[in-house]
Motif scaffolding. Structure first.
Motif, PDB file in Angstrom:
ATOM      1  N   UNK A 258      16.386  -0.307 -22.128  1.00  0.00           N
ATOM      2  CA  UNK A 258      17.713  -0.895 -21.930  1.00  0.00           C
ATOM      3  C   UNK A 258      18.771  -0.075 -22.680  1.00  0.00           C
ATOM      4  N   UNK A 259      18.452   0.296 -23.928  1.00  0.00           N
ATOM      5  CA  UNK A 259      19.389   1.104 -24.720  1.00  0.00           C
ATOM      6  C   UNK A 259      19.560   2.489 -24.101  1.00  0.00           C
ATOM      7  N   UNK A 260      18.470   3.100 -23.700  1.00  0.00           N
ATOM      8  CA  UNK A 260      18.539   4.442 -23.102  1.00  0.00           C
ATOM      9  C   UNK A 260      19.366   4.424 -21.817  1.00  0.00           C
ATOM     10  N   UNK A 261      19.295   3.328 -21.092  1.00  0.00           N
ATOM     11  CA  UNK A 261      20.059   3.200 -19.853  1.00  0.00           C
ATOM     12  C   UNK A 261      21.562   3.220 -20.123  1.00  0.00           C
ATOM     13  N   UNK A 262      22.012   2.499 -21.167  1.00  0.00           N
ATOM     14  CA  UNK A 262      23.449   2.495 -21.474  1.00  0.00           C
ATOM     15  C   UNK A 262      23.878   3.803 -22.134  1.00  0.00           C
ATOM     16  N   UNK A 263      22.957   4.456 -22.847  1.00  0.00           N
ATOM     17  CA  UNK A 263      23.267   5.765 -23.437  1.00  0.00           C
ATOM     18  C   UNK A 263      23.578   6.776 -22.332  1.00  0.00           C
ATOM     19  N   UNK A 264      22.876   6.676 -21.204  1.00  0.00           N
ATOM     20  CA  UNK A 264      23.060   7.621 -20.093  1.00  0.00           C
ATOM     21  C   UNK A 264      24.383   7.429 -19.362  1.00  0.00           C
ATOM     22  N   UNK A 265      25.125   6.385 -19.703  1.00  0.00           N
ATOM     23  CA  UNK A 265      26.458   6.207 -19.123  1.00  0.00           C
ATOM     24  C   UNK A 265      27.478   7.149 -19.762  1.00  0.00           C
ATOM     25  N   UNK A 266      27.130   7.662 -20.940  1.00  0.00           N
ATOM     26  CA  UNK A 266      28.019   8.584 -21.642  1.00  0.00           C
ATOM     27  C   UNK A 266      27.648  10.019 -21.279  1.00  0.00           C
ATOM     28  N   UNK A 267      28.635  10.796 -20.791  1.00  0.00           N
ATOM     29  CA  UNK A 267      28.359  12.148 -20.290  1.00  0.00           C
ATOM     30  C   UNK A 267      27.767  13.061 -21.356  1.00  0.00           C
ATOM     31  N   UNK A 268      28.339  13.030 -22.547  1.00  0.00           N
ATOM     32  CA  UNK A 268      27.836  13.887 -23.622  1.00  0.00           C
ATOM     33  C   UNK A 268      26.421  13.498 -24.030  1.00  0.00           C
ATOM     34  N   UNK A 269      26.154  12.205 -24.045  1.00  0.00           N
ATOM     35  CA  UNK A 269      24.834  11.725 -24.455  1.00  0.00           C
ATOM     36  C   UNK A 269      23.766  12.069 -23.427  1.00  0.00           C
ATOM     37  N   UNK A 270      24.143  12.118 -22.140  1.00  0.00           N
ATOM     38  CA  UNK A 270      23.170  12.489 -21.102  1.00  0.00           C
ATOM     39  C   UNK A 270      22.599  13.877 -21.351  1.00  0.00           C
ATOM     40  N   UNK A 271      23.423  14.788 -21.841  1.00  0.00           N
ATOM     41  CA  UNK A 271      22.947  16.140 -22.145  1.00  0.00           C
ATOM     42  C   UNK A 271      21.845  16.101 -23.202  1.00  0.00           C
ATOM     43  N   UNK A 272      22.036  15.252 -24.214  1.00  0.00           N
ATOM     44  CA  UNK A 272      21.025  15.129 -25.273  1.00  0.00           C
ATOM     45  C   UNK A 272      19.749  14.492 -24.746  1.00  0.00           C
ATOM     46  N   UNK A 273      19.894  13.529 -23.838  1.00  0.00           N
ATOM     47  CA  UNK A 273      18.717  12.882 -23.241  1.00  0.00           C
ATOM     48  C   UNK A 273      17.922  13.899 -22.424  1.00  0.00           C
ATOM     49  N   UNK A 274      18.630  14.705 -21.626  1.00  0.00           N
ATOM     50  CA  UNK A 274      17.966  15.730 -20.818  1.00  0.00           C
ATOM     51  C   UNK A 274      17.320  16.803 -21.684  1.00  0.00           C
ATOM     52  N   UNK A 275      17.862  17.003 -22.872  1.00  0.00           N
ATOM     53  CA  UNK A 275      17.303  18.010 -23.770  1.00  0.00           C
ATOM     54  C   UNK A 275      15.993  17.606 -24.408  1.00  0.00           C
ATOM     55  N   UNK A 276      15.615  16.337 -24.295  1.00  0.00           N
ATOM     56  CA  UNK A 276      14.340  15.873 -24.851  1.00  0.00           C
ATOM     57  C   UNK A 276      13.257  15.993 -23.787  1.00  0.00           C
ATOM     58  N   UNK A 277      12.272  16.822 -24.042  1.00  0.00           N
ATOM     59  CA  UNK A 277      11.239  17.117 -23.040  1.00  0.00           C
ATOM     60  C   UNK A 277      10.360  15.917 -22.697  1.00  0.00           C
TER      61      UNK A 277
END
Length: 375
Positions: A258-277
């Motif tokens: 649930x938290x990760x889902x709302x984090x992905x709404x932020x453009x800058x944060x999506x980059x960090x999420x994608x950076x985690x393998x």
């Protein structure tokens, strides 16, 4: 002739000692050894429940002591309230709540949190009582815990050395910020608030405190999406990935997604999420494995990441079996929004795969040799 019930040399007196008080005789008999060794516990008679008059008097005393800033007297009264709630449980608790004890406790907390002097023992005791009665978000007076002075004290307790104090603080913060967005914004302005919430998760104080911290973070990001990047910079994404991997409890996994889902709404944060393998393989794995809520969040996260990352994410998702999982999601049924996103992902996954098969120039780094055909 010696009668059988008579004794020589006072042997009978050894077994029975007669003591007389007035006209009444009390017989003391030695208890046999086999009875003395048995575990017989005396059950205390329950105390009489608290009366409305007593509850009003306690609230009045606490109000007056708080107004005079009498630390010792307030601590004594708060300890008494705590003990009363233990003695008759729900009966005393309901009586105290009915006559406004929460308002007096939160006023006491707010008053002493505002002073420059150190009143940690009293504040910790008040917090302990309030936390043991949660949820109180609809109780009159609880909103005083959202004052700036009270929130600053709660944040200080988040970083305290005592584990129980930290746990009580995060429980209270979770409840307070659920009342009004104003308290969320006030909390985000306090130095050390984000660090304290993240540290609760890192230190694994307890499962319940971890859940409370995750939900507090969810509430903060939902109200102010800009805070997501600050929390991500403190290592939130890596913590979530670690918890999903190591924690088998369903409710913890749901909260993380649930938290990760709302984090992905932020453009800058999506980059960090994608950076985690680990993120994409973990998200795909949790589809249809935990709960309907976890499946909905997982599909939503994949969809949001794909919209940002285009076909690079699709290649990775194909490798870990996303196509088959999403097909099953549509077959077993889901809510309309999830169905739309799963269908859009499937169309693009199939397109991506067909393009790679037709061009015959797939880079070896994609490792798609073992990807099975979808149809």
């Amino acid at each position: 002739m010696v009668l059988p019930w008579r004794s020589r040399g006072g042997r009978r007196a050894e077994r029975r000692n007669l003591s007389t008080s007035g006209d009444t005789s009390v017989v003391k008999i030695k208890v046999p050894a086999q009875l003395r060794s048995s575990k017989i516990e005396l059950v205390q008679s329950p105390r009489a429940p608290l009366t409305p008059r007593d509850a009003v008097e306690i609230c009045r005393r606490l109000e007056n002591a708080t107004a005079r800033e009498e630390n010792a007297e307030c601590l004594e009264i708060v300890s008494k309230i705590k003990n009363l709630a233990k003695d008759n449980g729900e009966t005393n608790k309901k009586c105290l709540l009915q006559y406004g004890v929460v308002s007096e406790l939160t006023s006491c907390f707010q008053r002493f949190a505002s002073t420059r002097e150190e009143h940690a023992p009293l504040l910790e005791e008040v917090l302990s009582v309030i936390t043991s009665w949660l949820p109180l978000n609809r109780t009159e007076g609880f909103s005083k815990m959202g004052s700036t002075a009270s929130l600053k004290t709660l944040v200080r307790f988040l970083n305290a050395p005592d584990a129980k104090t930290r746990q009580n603080a995060v429980f209270c913060i979770r409840e307070v910020i659920a009342i009004d967005k104003r308290f969320v914004y006030a909390l985000t302005d306090i130095e050390g608030a984000f660090e304290g919430l993240i540290k609760i998760i890192k230190d694994s104080v307890s499962t319940s405190s971890t859940k409370a911290s995750i939900m507090a973070i969810y509430r903060i990001i939902s109200c102010d999406n800009k805070t997501a990047s600050k929390l991500v910079n403190l290592g939130l994404v890596a913590l979530i990935a670690e918890m999903i991997v190591n924690n088998a409890e369903k409710s913890v996994c749901e909260r993380c997604l649930v938290v990760l889902n709302v984090v992905c709404d932020n453009e800058q944060s999506r980059e960090d999420v994608l950076g985690n393998a680990l993120i994409v393989p973990l998200i795909v794995k949790k589809i249809l494995r935990v709960s309907d809520l976890a499946t909905q969040c997982s599909v939503s996260i994949l969809w949001k990441l794909w919209r940002k990352n285009n076909d690079h994410l699709l290649v990775e998702a194909l490798q870990v079996g996303a196509f088959e999982k999403l097909l099953v999601v549509l077959q077993v049924g889901c809510e309309e929004k999830t169905k739309e996103r799963a269908s859009e992902l499937l169309r693009n996954l199939n397109r991506c795969r067909n393009e790679m098969e037709n061009t015959n120039c797939v880079d070896s780094s994609m490792h798609l040799k073992n990807v099975k055909k979808s149809f």
